[in-house]
Design an enzyme around this catalytic site. Structure first.
Site, mmCIF file in Angstrom:
data_model
loop_
_atom_site.group_PDB
_atom_site.id
_atom_site.type_symbol
_atom_site.label_atom_id
_atom_site.label_comp_id
_atom_site.label_asym_id
_atom_site.label_seq_id
_atom_site.Cartn_x
_atom_site.Cartn_y
_atom_site.Cartn_z
ATOM 1 C CG ASP A 14 85.554 85.769 -6.550
ATOM 2 O OD1 ASP A 14 85.948 84.791 -5.889
ATOM 3 O OD2 ASP A 14 84.662 86.543 -6.161
ATOM 4 C CE LYS A 17 92.460 84.060 -5.493
ATOM 5 N NZ LYS A 17 91.375 84.935 -5.953
ATOM 6 N N GLY A 41 86.697 81.120 -2.288
ATOM 7 C CA GLY A 41 85.939 80.114 -3.033
ATOM 8 C C GLY A 41 86.624 79.944 -4.367
ATOM 9 C CG HIS A 42 90.196 79.320 -4.712
ATOM 10 N ND1 HIS A 42 91.474 79.215 -4.242
ATOM 11 C CD2 HIS A 42 89.788 80.569 -4.361
ATOM 12 C CE1 HIS A 42 91.823 80.340 -3.644
ATOM 13 N NE2 HIS A 42 90.807 81.175 -3.688
ATOM 14 C CD GLN A 220 90.648 86.039 0.870
ATOM 15 O OE1 GLN A 220 91.708 85.937 1.443
ATOM 16 N NE2 GLN A 220 89.750 85.078 0.897
HETATM 17 P P1 GDP Z 1 89.256 82.326 -7.612
HETATM 18 O O1 GDP Z 1 88.591 82.661 -6.329
HETATM 19 O O2 GDP Z 1 90.284 83.336 -8.029
HETATM 20 O O3 GDP Z 1 89.797 80.924 -7.655
HETATM 21 O O4 GDP Z 1 88.116 82.408 -8.730
HETATM 22 P P2 GDP Z 1 86.648 81.766 -8.630
HETATM 23 O O5 GDP Z 1 86.779 80.310 -8.832
HETATM 24 O O6 GDP Z 1 85.939 82.263 -7.431
HETATM 25 O O7 GDP Z 1 85.937 82.476 -9.862
HETATM 26 C C1 GDP Z 1 86.396 82.316 -11.162
HETATM 27 C C2 GDP Z 1 85.252 81.666 -11.986
HETATM 28 O O8 GDP Z 1 85.545 81.788 -13.366
HETATM 29 C C3 GDP Z 1 85.097 80.172 -11.735
HETATM 30 O O9 GDP Z 1 83.749 79.848 -11.819
HETATM 31 C C4 GDP Z 1 85.875 79.519 -12.871
HETATM 32 O O10 GDP Z 1 85.378 78.243 -13.220
HETATM 33 C C5 GDP Z 1 85.619 80.505 -13.971
HETATM 34 N N1 GDP Z 1 86.722 80.628 -14.959
HETATM 35 C C6 GDP Z 1 88.054 80.559 -14.763
HETATM 36 N N2 GDP Z 1 88.706 80.795 -15.921
HETATM 37 C C7 GDP Z 1 87.768 81.014 -16.860
HETATM 38 C C8 GDP Z 1 87.817 81.372 -18.254
HETATM 39 O O11 GDP Z 1 88.867 81.545 -18.851
HETATM 40 N N3 GDP Z 1 86.616 81.526 -18.879
HETATM 41 C C9 GDP Z 1 85.421 81.393 -18.244
HETATM 42 N N4 GDP Z 1 84.308 81.579 -18.943
HETATM 43 N N5 GDP Z 1 85.334 81.071 -16.928
HETATM 44 C C10 GDP Z 1 86.499 80.906 -16.254
HETATM 45 P P1 IMO Z 2 88.719 84.281 -3.399
HETATM 46 O O1 IMO Z 2 89.907 83.589 -2.794
HETATM 47 C C1 IMO Z 2 86.154 87.796 -3.602
HETATM 48 C C2 IMO Z 2 85.508 90.019 0.111
HETATM 49 C C3 IMO Z 2 84.112 90.031 0.693
HETATM 50 C C4 IMO Z 2 84.114 91.415 1.323
HETATM 51 C C5 IMO Z 2 85.530 91.553 1.863
HETATM 52 C C6 IMO Z 2 85.668 91.195 3.342
HETATM 53 O O2 IMO Z 2 87.642 83.385 -3.836
HETATM 54 O O3 IMO Z 2 89.174 85.227 -4.449
HETATM 55 P P2 IMO Z 2 85.686 88.869 4.636
HETATM 56 O O4 IMO Z 2 84.641 87.809 4.752
HETATM 57 O O5 IMO Z 2 86.973 88.388 4.042
HETATM 58 O O6 IMO Z 2 85.895 89.620 5.902
HETATM 59 O O7 IMO Z 2 85.051 89.938 3.598
HETATM 60 O O8 IMO Z 2 86.324 90.654 1.101
HETATM 61 N N1 IMO Z 2 86.087 88.674 -0.130
HETATM 62 C C7 IMO Z 2 86.231 88.132 -1.346
HETATM 63 N N2 IMO Z 2 85.848 88.585 -2.561
HETATM 64 N N3 IMO Z 2 86.836 86.644 -3.503
HETATM 65 C C8 IMO Z 2 87.267 86.195 -2.301
HETATM 66 O O9 IMO Z 2 88.082 85.123 -2.171
HETATM 67 C C9 IMO Z 2 86.921 86.924 -1.145
HETATM 68 N N4 IMO Z 2 87.148 86.749 0.184
HETATM 69 C C10 IMO Z 2 86.641 87.838 0.781
HETATM 70 O O10 IMO Z 2 83.137 89.900 -0.307
HETATM 71 O O11 IMO Z 2 83.943 92.395 0.331
HETATM 72 MG MG MG Z 3 86.665 82.935 -5.571
#
Ligand code: GDP
Ligand code: IMO
Ligand code: MG
Length: 417
Positions: A14, A17, A41-42, A220
């Site tokens: 999270d 990416k 979840g991106h 991840q």
């Molecule tokens: P990922 O799994 O690495 O793709 O990250 P996620 O999308 O799960 O979580 C990142 C969250 O931060 C998302 O809700 C993005 O919209 C948000 N985000 C990304 N870059 C920024 C930033 O520079 N500032 C803020 N406030 N939010 C951001």
């Molecule tokens: P993105 O791509 C954050 C975490 C789960 C748990 C552990 C194992 O959005 O960064 P699993 O279901 O993979 O067997 O769970 O890994 N986890 C993540 N945490 N971002 C993710 O993906 C994750 N995918 C799995 O919360 O701790």
């Molecule tokens: Mg994510």
């Protein structure tokens, strides 16, 4: 011949990416996922519109980019069908490896049943069947996406698998579909996904040979890696940059620039060690301002300070050429900001990540905060104290910060020359 650039998560996932892949995808011909599944979840924001992607690569919003789901991914057919329905006319824009293993509903049921049985020792998985699907693959009893092309045969294979494992399913009280239900489900998957399933190894090689620009999107993060993460509180795939090679069928020499995605602070979803977790108002502020709620499960993310020891370690593991520092705006308004510069373990100061991350006491330095970086799109627009924070991160992690993100929006991104 081109090389494939890599985007990799540096903390516990999270990191942002999706935002960076979407931003950079405007300049790439192909975007590939190589591991993980719909546990990812991106979230991407473009002009105020939110897109949540789980299996579909984040290059999908660039109409020119071809998107590939590599052999290292575990594919939940229903999840990707639902996601693909958000977009029109994906033929020729998305390709699924015939060698990707299937993650079917019974894998989620096993995952959830196992977590329940573990009680207080649960890993805190996403419950999406990731561990059981990878376990079947390694155990050589998995089913692959290519088999969806012959649903009858696949149904027979799965029914055999059910009867071979009946004792285990019964013990876990997992309800399985009967043959008629299963065949109906597999037939729908075949109809909806059949034309997207192909040999993606050749596809990626052809793109490399034709000098196309390729971006590999990690899922991840490094500290969730099956080997290098906080085992057993990890996911079940190789999340580090090296995993992209086996997960797509390319060689280490085909890898180009590696960019590590890292938050300006740290978050984690699920259980397991997290040395810089902050239980005070500061952590709560990060959670609220950063809207730290998981995209896949809706769980609140644990929050804490930037861990320079962990990031230096992760940068080395992945061979990062640069870091992309995300969510700098979330630290706006803090009077002082803490940064973890070393660990204390059993009374001893260490500056490396031990193989077991339990019982670490973080050692912090404090630096002055800043008012606001929101919407800055040039490095020179940043407040001086924010620049000092970035320089401190570069010094401690031994890695250049080449990209800085100041809001969720695609364009609020500083690319340093
Ligand atoms: P990922 O799994 O690495 O793709 O990250 P996620 O999308 O799960 O979580 C990142 C969250 O931060 C998302 O809700 C993005 O919209 C948000 N985000 C990304 N870059 C920024 C930033 O520079 N500032 C803020 N406030 N939010 C951001
Ligand atoms: P993105 O791509 C954050 C975490 C789960 C748990 C552990 C194992 O959005 O960064 P699993 O279901 O993979 O067997 O769970 O890994 N986890 C993540 N945490 N971002 C993710 O993906 C994750 N995918 C799995 O919360 O701790
Ligand atoms: Mg994510």
């Amino acid at each position: 011949m081109s090389k494939a650039d890599v985007i990799v998560g540096i903390q516990w996932g999270d990191e942002g990416k999706g935002k960076i892949v979407d931003k950079l995808a405007q300049e790439y011909d192909m975007v590939c996922r190589s591991q993980g599944g719909h546990n990812a979840g991106h979230t991407i924001w473009v002009d105020g519109v939110r897109y949540d992607l789980h299996l579909v690569p984040s290059g999908i919003l660039n109409p020119k980019a071809v998107n590939v789901i590599g052999n290292g991914v575990v594919l939940n057919p229903q999840s990707i069908i639902t996601e693909m329905e958000q977009f029109e006319n994906l033929e020729g824009r998305i390709f699924i490896s015939d060698k990707a293993h299937l993650n079917l509903p019974y894998h989620s049921l096993i995952d959830q049943a196992k977590e329940k049985l573990k009680g207080d020792n649960a890993i805190g998985t996403t419950g999406k069947g990731i561990g059981p699907a990878y376990a079947d693959k390694i155990n050589r009893v998995g089913q692959r996406a290519g088999e969806l092309l012959n649903p009858k045969q696949l149904c027979e294979n799965i029914m055999n698998y059910f009867s071979e494992n009946k004792v285990i399913f019964d013990a876990m009280d997992v309800k399985l579909p009967d043959e008629v239900e299963l065949l109906a489900e597999l037939t729908i998957y075949n109809e909806k996904l059949g034309k997207f399933i192909t040999n993606t190894t050749n596809l990626v090689w052809d793109a490399i040979d034709a000098d196309k620009k390729i971006l590999l999107e990690g899922a991840q993060g490094t500290l969730l890696d099956i080997d290098h993460g906080t085992y057993p509180y990890v996911t079940s795939s190789a999340t580090v940059s090296a995993g992209a090679c086996t997960g797509l069928g390319i060689a280490p020499k085909d890898i180009g620039v590696v960019t590590g995605i890292v938050k300006a602070y740290t978050t984690r979803v699920g259980n397991g060690p997290f040395p810089t977790e902050d239980f005070t108002d500061a952590g709560e502020t990060m959670a609220n301002v950063g809207k730290e709620v998981g995209t896949t499960t809706g769980r609140g993310r644990r929050c804490g300070w930037f861990d320079a020891v962990g990031v230096r370690h992760a940068s080395r593991l992945n061979g990062c050429d640069q870091l992309s520092l995300m969510k700098l705006d979330v630290l706006d308004g803090f009077e002082t900001i803490k940064i973890c510069v070393a660990y204390e373990v059993n009374g001893e100061r260490i500056n490396y990540v031990p193989s077991n991350m339990d019982n670490i006491i973080p050692i912090y330095e404090e630096i002055k905060g800043w008012d606001s970086v929101v919407g800055c799109r040039e490095y020179d627009q940043l407040p001086e104290t924010a620049k000092l924070y970035i320089e401190k991160i570069e010094e401690l992690t031994k890695t250049k910060v080449g990209i800085i993100s100041t809001s969720p929006e695609r364009e609020d991104t500083i690319i340093r020359k």
